[in-house]
Design an enzyme around this catalytic site. Sequence first.
Site, PDB file in Angstrom:
ATOM      1  N   THR A  53      75.830  49.785  10.402  1.00 11.77           N
ATOM      2  CA  THR A  53      76.114  50.116   8.996  1.00 11.77           C
ATOM      3  C   THR A  53      74.824  50.532   8.289  1.00 11.77           C
ATOM      4  O   THR A  53      74.797  51.542   7.567  1.00 11.77           O
ATOM      5  CB  THR A  53      76.767  48.910   8.279  1.00 11.77           C
ATOM      6  OG1 THR A  53      77.706  48.293   9.160  1.00 11.77           O
ATOM      7  CG2 THR A  53      77.483  49.352   7.019  1.00 11.77           C
ATOM      8  N   ASP A  76      71.272  46.174   3.717  1.00 16.65           N
ATOM      9  CA  ASP A  76      71.527  45.755   5.102  1.00 16.65           C
ATOM     10  C   ASP A  76      72.992  45.368   5.285  1.00 16.65           C
ATOM     11  O   ASP A  76      73.701  45.075   4.310  1.00 16.65           O
ATOM     12  CB  ASP A  76      70.618  44.560   5.448  1.00 16.65           C
ATOM     13  CG  ASP A  76      70.428  44.394   6.958  1.00 16.65           C
ATOM     14  OD1 ASP A  76      71.068  45.126   7.747  1.00 16.65           O
ATOM     15  OD2 ASP A  76      69.633  43.523   7.351  1.00 16.65           O
ATOM     16  N   THR A 126      69.096  46.505   9.615  1.00 12.62           N
ATOM     17  CA  THR A 126      69.296  46.781  11.041  1.00 12.62           C
ATOM     18  C   THR A 126      70.790  46.767  11.359  1.00 12.62           C
ATOM     19  O   THR A 126      71.526  45.946  10.812  1.00 12.62           O
ATOM     20  CB  THR A 126      68.588  45.689  11.871  1.00 12.62           C
ATOM     21  OG1 THR A 126      67.209  45.679  11.513  1.00 12.62           O
ATOM     22  CG2 THR A 126      68.714  45.949  13.370  1.00 12.62           C
ATOM     23  N   GLU A 139      64.790  40.352   8.796  1.00 15.79           N
ATOM     24  CA  GLU A 139      65.742  40.669   7.719  1.00 15.79           C
ATOM     25  C   GLU A 139      65.622  39.662   6.575  1.00 15.79           C
ATOM     26  O   GLU A 139      65.663  40.035   5.400  1.00 15.79           O
ATOM     27  CB  GLU A 139      67.169  40.685   8.278  1.00 15.79           C
ATOM     28  CG  GLU A 139      67.401  41.845   9.239  1.00 15.79           C
ATOM     29  CD  GLU A 139      68.735  41.786   9.979  1.00 15.79           C
ATOM     30  OE1 GLU A 139      69.166  42.828  10.465  1.00 15.79           O
ATOM     31  OE2 GLU A 139      69.345  40.693  10.064  1.00 15.79           O
ATOM     32  N   ALA A 198      75.926  42.903   7.510  1.00 14.31           N
ATOM     33  CA  ALA A 198      76.082  41.470   7.785  1.00 14.31           C
ATOM     34  C   ALA A 198      77.204  41.306   8.801  1.00 14.31           C
ATOM     35  O   ALA A 198      78.022  42.209   8.999  1.00 14.31           O
ATOM     36  CB  ALA A 198      76.417  40.720   6.499  1.00 14.31           C
ATOM     37  N   ASP A 199      77.238  40.145   9.437  1.00 12.76           N
ATOM     38  CA  ASP A 199      78.307  39.863  10.401  1.00 12.76           C
ATOM     39  C   ASP A 199      79.478  39.154   9.737  1.00 12.76           C
ATOM     40  O   ASP A 199      80.626  39.339  10.127  1.00 12.76           O
ATOM     41  CB  ASP A 199      77.742  39.022  11.548  1.00 12.76           C
ATOM     42  CG  ASP A 199      76.641  39.774  12.259  1.00 12.76           C
ATOM     43  OD1 ASP A 199      76.873  40.941  12.630  1.00 12.76           O
ATOM     44  OD2 ASP A 199      75.530  39.233  12.399  1.00 12.76           O
ATOM     45  N   LYS A 250      74.066  36.574   9.486  1.00 13.97           N
ATOM     46  CA  LYS A 250      73.460  37.781  10.039  1.00 13.97           C
ATOM     47  C   LYS A 250      72.801  37.445  11.376  1.00 13.97           C
ATOM     48  O   LYS A 250      72.630  36.301  11.722  1.00 13.97           O
ATOM     49  CB  LYS A 250      72.404  38.329   9.064  1.00 13.97           C
ATOM     50  CG  LYS A 250      73.038  38.941   7.816  1.00 13.97           C
ATOM     51  CD  LYS A 250      72.011  39.564   6.866  1.00 13.97           C
ATOM     52  CE  LYS A 250      71.044  40.526   7.480  1.00 13.97           C
ATOM     53  NZ  LYS A 250      71.660  41.632   8.233  1.00 13.97           N
ATOM     54  N   GLY A 251      72.464  38.519  12.119  1.00 13.57           N
ATOM     55  CA  GLY A 251      71.675  38.287  13.326  1.00 13.57           C
ATOM     56  C   GLY A 251      72.325  38.672  14.638  1.00 13.57           C
ATOM     57  O   GLY A 251      71.776  38.387  15.694  1.00 13.57           O
ATOM     58  N   LYS A 288      84.384  42.247   7.959  1.00 12.65           N
ATOM     59  CA  LYS A 288      83.287  41.270   7.860  1.00 12.65           C
ATOM     60  C   LYS A 288      83.599  40.164   6.832  1.00 12.65           C
ATOM     61  O   LYS A 288      82.866  39.187   6.744  1.00 12.65           O
ATOM     62  CB  LYS A 288      81.985  41.976   7.459  1.00 12.65           C
ATOM     63  CG  LYS A 288      81.552  43.100   8.376  1.00 12.65           C
ATOM     64  CD  LYS A 288      81.189  42.579   9.730  1.00 12.65           C
ATOM     65  CE  LYS A 288      80.696  43.634  10.692  1.00 12.65           C
ATOM     66  NZ  LYS A 288      79.520  44.337  10.312  1.00 12.65           N
TER      67      LYS A 288
HETATM   68  C1  5RP Z   1      71.327  42.507  12.671  1.00 14.96           C
HETATM   69  C2  5RP Z   1      72.303  42.206  11.597  1.00 14.96           C
HETATM   70  C3  5RP Z   1      73.270  43.289  11.226  1.00 14.96           C
HETATM   71  O1  5RP Z   1      73.078  43.605   9.884  1.00 14.96           O
HETATM   72  C4  5RP Z   1      74.671  42.805  11.445  1.00 14.96           C
HETATM   73  O2  5RP Z   1      74.783  42.425  12.789  1.00 14.96           O
HETATM   74  C5  5RP Z   1      75.703  43.885  11.119  1.00 14.96           C
HETATM   75  O3  5RP Z   1      75.638  44.922  12.061  1.00 14.96           O
HETATM   76  P1  5RP Z   1      76.649  46.149  12.039  1.00 14.96           P
HETATM   77  O4  5RP Z   1      76.391  46.885  10.773  1.00 14.96           O
HETATM   78  O5  5RP Z   1      76.275  46.950  13.265  1.00 14.96           O
HETATM   79  O6  5RP Z   1      78.047  45.619  12.123  1.00 14.96           O
HETATM   80  O7  5RP Z   1      72.346  41.150  11.023  1.00 14.96           O
HETATM   81  O8  5RP Z   1      70.541  41.393  12.974  1.00 14.96           O
END
Ligand code: 5RP
Length: 227
Positions: A28, A81, A25, A103, A83-84, A94-95, A121
């Site tokens: 990215t 996926d 989600t 996830e 990550a933050d 994450k989240g 990140k």
């Molecule tokens: C969602 C997540 C996303 O993977 C995380 O926030 C990264 O998002 P982005 O790719 O938009 O920077 O953990 O719950």
Amino acid sequence: MDDKQRVGLEAAKAVKEGMVVGLGTGSTATFFLRELARRIKEENLSVQCVASSFACSLLAKAEGVSLLSADQTDRIDLYVDGADEVSPEKGLIKGRGAAMVGEKLLAEACGKFIVIVDQGKLVEKLGRKFPVPVEIMPAAVSLVRPGIEALGGKPALRLAPGGKDGPVVTDNGNLILDVTFPADPDWHALDAGLNALPGVVGHGLFLRYAKKSTVLVGHPGGVRVLA
Ligand code: 5RP
């Protein structure tokens, strides 16, 4: 090309015929999903996909990618996926998208986890930029706080930024506390401590998946693999 796009495209190369693929989600992961959708159409690739959230399920449908629901499979070959935060040890927070419970279900189940991020990140230590999102049962919103505070955390209820009054409600009908911890706590102890609190459904610390993870980092010159 955007750094997030670079890693999304790169990760899509890892998808092989016959795989069950977990879809992440966020912005990215969306690049990955779009590229996978293109490969499915243009290469007649046969894969089965499982969404980590309602948001990515909607996106998959819009891209013409058919989905298995998570309860219809007992295996995920590859999960991709974002990550933050990513630490040098490949620990993740994450989240931000409130989807960390779905996830983590896929991260736990998968054979291989490809984490796709831009350079922003990467952190020396977890918790430097983001709080830890903790999904809680709505009824636990007050009673769970002392337990989180006893672990050293400062919880803040995540509010919907617009379009809805009140708190963010997750795909599972729960609420989120964004929890800030003092610098450099024992993250493994916190992982276990949060898991042990009644009312906590899950949280965004992903510490157990480093061994099966490959972290792809997008930068203006290309993509590098975090060793
Ligand atoms: C969602 C997540 C996303 O993977 C995380 O926030 C990264 O998002 P982005 O790719 O938009 O920077 O953990 O719950």
